[in-house]
Structure formats: structure tokens, C-alpha cells
Design an enzyme around this catalytic site. Structure first.
Site, PDB file in Angstrom:
ATOM      1  N   PRO A  10     -23.934  15.759  17.795  1.00 17.78           N
ATOM      2  CA  PRO A  10     -23.584  14.853  16.702  1.00 17.78           C
ATOM      3  C   PRO A  10     -23.505  13.417  17.201  1.00 17.78           C
ATOM      4  O   PRO A  10     -22.988  13.156  18.285  1.00 17.78           O
ATOM      5  CB  PRO A  10     -22.210  15.360  16.254  1.00 17.78           C
ATOM      6  N   CYS A  11     -24.020  12.496  16.410  1.00 15.87           N
ATOM      7  CA  CYS A  11     -24.060  11.088  16.845  1.00 15.87           C
ATOM      8  C   CYS A  11     -23.478  10.159  15.788  1.00 15.87           C
ATOM      9  O   CYS A  11     -23.862   9.000  15.696  1.00 15.87           O
ATOM     10  CB  CYS A  11     -25.501  10.676  17.159  1.00 15.87           C
ATOM     11  N   GLN A  12     -22.519  10.672  14.977  1.00 19.31           N
ATOM     12  CA  GLN A  12     -21.979   9.834  13.911  1.00 19.31           C
ATOM     13  C   GLN A  12     -21.388   8.532  14.431  1.00 19.31           C
ATOM     14  O   GLN A  12     -21.456   7.499  13.781  1.00 19.31           O
ATOM     15  CB  GLN A  12     -20.906  10.591  13.126  1.00 19.31           C
ATOM     16  N   GLY A  13     -20.795   8.584  15.598  1.00 21.67           N
ATOM     17  CA  GLY A  13     -20.120   7.413  16.139  1.00 21.67           C
ATOM     18  C   GLY A  13     -21.047   6.259  16.435  1.00 21.67           C
ATOM     19  O   GLY A  13     -20.599   5.116  16.548  1.00 21.67           O
ATOM     20  N   PHE A  14     -22.337   6.532  16.543  1.00 19.96           N
ATOM     21  CA  PHE A  14     -23.290   5.456  16.814  1.00 19.96           C
ATOM     22  C   PHE A  14     -23.362   4.459  15.666  1.00 19.96           C
ATOM     23  O   PHE A  14     -23.840   3.348  15.833  1.00 19.96           O
ATOM     24  CB  PHE A  14     -24.686   6.039  17.050  1.00 19.96           C
TER      25      PHE A  14
END
Length: 386
Positions: A218-222
Site C-alpha cells: 500500500p502506498c497511500q502515504g505517498f
């Protein structure tokens, strides 16, 4: 023969009243104004997606299978002619899972497993992009889910060493289907941010070369301060993917994600991803924007695949499609009819986890799903029939 997971969620009375009004290929616009609810009122007022309250078309690929394919209002989830939502097996077929891939765990978990998975036939194609550059084919699957990426690599002759996943129900399915390829202790259930889980992954590869690491962290924080922000815990998961690549030094890594990753923070996020892998010695090829329908999946599903290699001289470029919606030279897209027409008729809320299956018709895709032919034979049949 046996068919598994051909079970449909039972619609409530309101949805069951709505469904008969929606024709093949139709949507919320076909629902009489006399039928009302809060969701329909909002959609009518603002104009909703044409997939809301949608019914599949026989002659086209499906739209993206999501985790709520059991709900009428959330997408194009109605069977093309039967008044019910698609069954788990139908959704799995549209995702390109073979019929002997049996989903485990709760009903809610199975919807999540199927909807979140990477289509195995798309994963098989991705594996074919790197296979010519390898002389051995061992891989590790991180953030493995139910095993869609793994299934595709296994289809193409790759060897599963280990799989890591945090969700117990989801890992049940992965282990059930893939434990014939590696020891059960190599299905590592737990939080990859812990040293214990990371060490178990490393230990599972002891004395074996790791040729590829695959996964979809998961890369939501990007979308905010970038992966270097220590205060955003969502970024930790991507850091662990990078950590494991650095620890095991595979010849390639393959990272799958949603299309939106390319536009997060006006493109800065993808630059940081590439830079993170470059810092540990990998050449990162330009991200591949792939539509699953172009490669034999009966579903319009767009994804980004990022491939990196230790060999700086290897170039992986955007591949040419194998299928097309309208082409004089390529086979047509695999349709919903190709994928599910042969499956038994069931009622709203009907079906069985295991049933006898004697199909009266058989498309090339049916044969692929039943593993009567491999992908190359399937594609040859599609070319001959174009």
C-alpha cells in the site's frame, strides 16, 4: 467435474425489486422514478457513474471487479440475464483465477480477496517480460493477498519460495492453493514491519537464490509528505518492501499498484519510489500502465507495474497488447460470455460451495480456466477465431 465457490450473495428485497428493471448493459438510469432510496436520490441529483446499479454485457469485458461485487448499487455487478449479482466463481473467472483455485474464509473475506487480487493471467504476462532475462525462477511474494500475483508467476513456470500476508482469512486461501508448491511454514502470517516476520521471510529463502520479489505494498502515504515522512505509518509498508528487496537482492522486483500512484503529489511520489530503489542499487524501468483486458483477462482493469533489475543494461518497455476491442490483426477482448456463460444457472442467493459441473458449451477461455490448455494454446485458439 467439480465447480467451487459458485455462490451468489442474496440481494435484499429492495435490490431484488430493482434488478428486473435493469437490462443487459443498463444501469441506474433504467430504474423507474417510482423506485426511490437515499442513494438513488443522490445519484439522480448529481449524476453518478454509469456502472452504478449496472448489469454486465455478454459481448464485452466486465468493468473492474471490486471488493463489493456482491452489492447491486456499487458497480456493474448484476449477471447479464439472471436477476442476481455475480457469484464468487463468476467474479473469480472475470479476474482470471482458474477453476481449481478455491477461496477460503468468511464470505466477506472472499469478496475482499477476489476484488483486491491481481488477475493471474495479467501476472503471468508480467512474468513473461522478465523470464527471458533469468536462468532460474525462484520468487517471494510480499503483501501477497490471496495469491493472484503468485498464481500468474506459477502459471509461467516460476517457483514459489515464500509468501507473506497479515490477514489470517486471506492467508488461508493462499496457503490452501499454493502449499503444494512450497512448505507450509513458508506462508508467513504476520506484520512485516516486525523484525520477527522479516527474519522468517529471510530464513525461508536460506540457501536458495531469490530471483524475483513481487508484491503490491500500500502506498497511500505517498499522497501526502512522501515515503520519507516518519510520521506517516502507511509509508512503513513500502519501506519494508524496499528493505526486503535490499536484504534478499533478487535479480528483479515487480511492484503492482493502482494507476493513481503515477499522479500522487503531481508525480513526485513515483519519483521518490524510483529513487528509493535506485539507492539500493536497482535500475527502475519506466512504470508500465497495463489494462488487463489487453492481455487476456475478461475485465477492464488498469494497473501500474514497476519493474526493477540489478542488471543496469536490462530495459523493460511498455508491451504491445495481445488482444483488442476492435482490430484486424489481434484477437478480440475476452468477453463476459466467454468467461461465464457455461457456468450453471443459480438463483438469487443460490449456488453451492462445491457442485457438479457438466458444461454444454466450451470457449477457449473455459478451457484455460479448467486447465485443459495452457495460455499459449489458448492464445492460438483466439487468433484462429478472430
Amino acid at each position: 467435474m467439480k465447480l467451487y465457490n459458485h455462490v451468489a450473495f442474496k440481494m435484499g428485497a429492495h435490490e431484488a425489486n430493482i434488478a428486473p428493471h435493469i437490462p443487459e448493459g443498463g444501469n441506474w438510469q433504467d430504474i423507474p422514478l417510482s423506485i426511490e432510496d437515499t442513494r438513488l436520490k443522490n445519484i439522480r441529483a448529481t449524476g453518478g457513474r454509469t456502472t452504478y446499479y449496472g448489469r454486465l454485457r455478454w459481448d464485452k469485458p466486465s468493468y473492474t471487479i471490486a471488493t463489493y461485487f456482491n452489492r447491486v448499487g456499487n458497480g456493474c455487478n448484476l449477471h447479464p440475464e439472471q436477476n442476481r449479482v455475480m457469484s464468487n466463481r463468476e467474479a473469480a473467472r472475470l479476474q482470471s483465477f482458474p477453476d481449481d483455485f478455491i477461496f477460503q474464509g468468511s464470505k466477506a473475506s472472499q469478496y475482499k480477496q477476489i476484488g483486491n487480487a491481481v488477475p493471474p493471467v495479467l501476472a503471468r504476462f508480467v512474468s513473461a517480460l522478465i523470464k527471458p532475462h533469468l536462468d532460474s525462477y525462484n520468487f517471494v511474494d510480499l503483501f501477497a493477498g490471496c495469491g493472484g500475483l503468485s498464481e500468474g508467476f506459477i502459471m509461467n513456470g516460476f517457483n514459489l519460495l515464500a509468501a507473506s500476508e497479515i490477514d489470517k482469512n486471506i492467508m488461508l486461501t493462499n496457503k490452501f492453493n499454493h502449499s503444494k508448491y512450497t512448505a507450509e511454514e513458508n506462508f508467513i502470517l504476520g506484520d512485516i514491519t516486525t523484525d520477527e516476520v522479516k527474519q522468517r521471510i529471510i530464513d525461508s529463502c536460506a540457501e536458495k537464490s531469490v530471483d524475483v520479489i513481487i508484491g503490491g505494498p500500500p502506498c497511500q502515504g505517498f499522497s501526502y509528505a512522501g515515503w520519507r515522512d516518519p510520521n506517516d505509518k502507511r509509508n512503513q509498508l513500502f519501506k519494508e518492501f524496499v528493505f526486503m528487496v535490499n536484504a534478499l537482492k533478487p535479480k528483479f522486483f515487480v511492484m503492482e499498484n493502482v494507476l493513481g500512484i503515477l499522479t500522487m503529489r503531481k508525480g513526485e511520489a513515483i519519483k521518490e519510489i524510483i529513487e528509493a530503489f535506485a539507492e539500493i542499487g536497482y535500475k527502475v524501468n519506466p512504470p508500465l500502465k497495463l489494462n488487463a483486458a489487453d492481455f487476456g483477462v475478461p475485465q477492464r482493469r488498469k494497473r501500474v507495474v514497476i519493474i526493477g533489475s540489478l542488471d543496469r543494461d536490462i530495459d523493460i518497455t511498455t508491451p504491445e497488447p495481445l488482444f483488442a476491442e476492435d482490430s484486424e490483426t489481434l484477437p478480440r477482448y475476452i468477453s463476459v460470455r466467454d468467461a461465464i456463460e457455461s457456468l450453471p444457472v443459480i438463483e438469487n442467493g443460490g449456488g453451492e460451495v462445491e457442485m457438479d459441473y457438466s458444461p454444454k458449451i466450451s470457449s477457449p477461455y473455459d478451457k484455460l480456466m479448467r486447465k485443459e490448455i495452457d495460455f499459449d494454446e489458448f492464445y492460438q485458439l483466439c487468433q484462429e477465431s478472430k
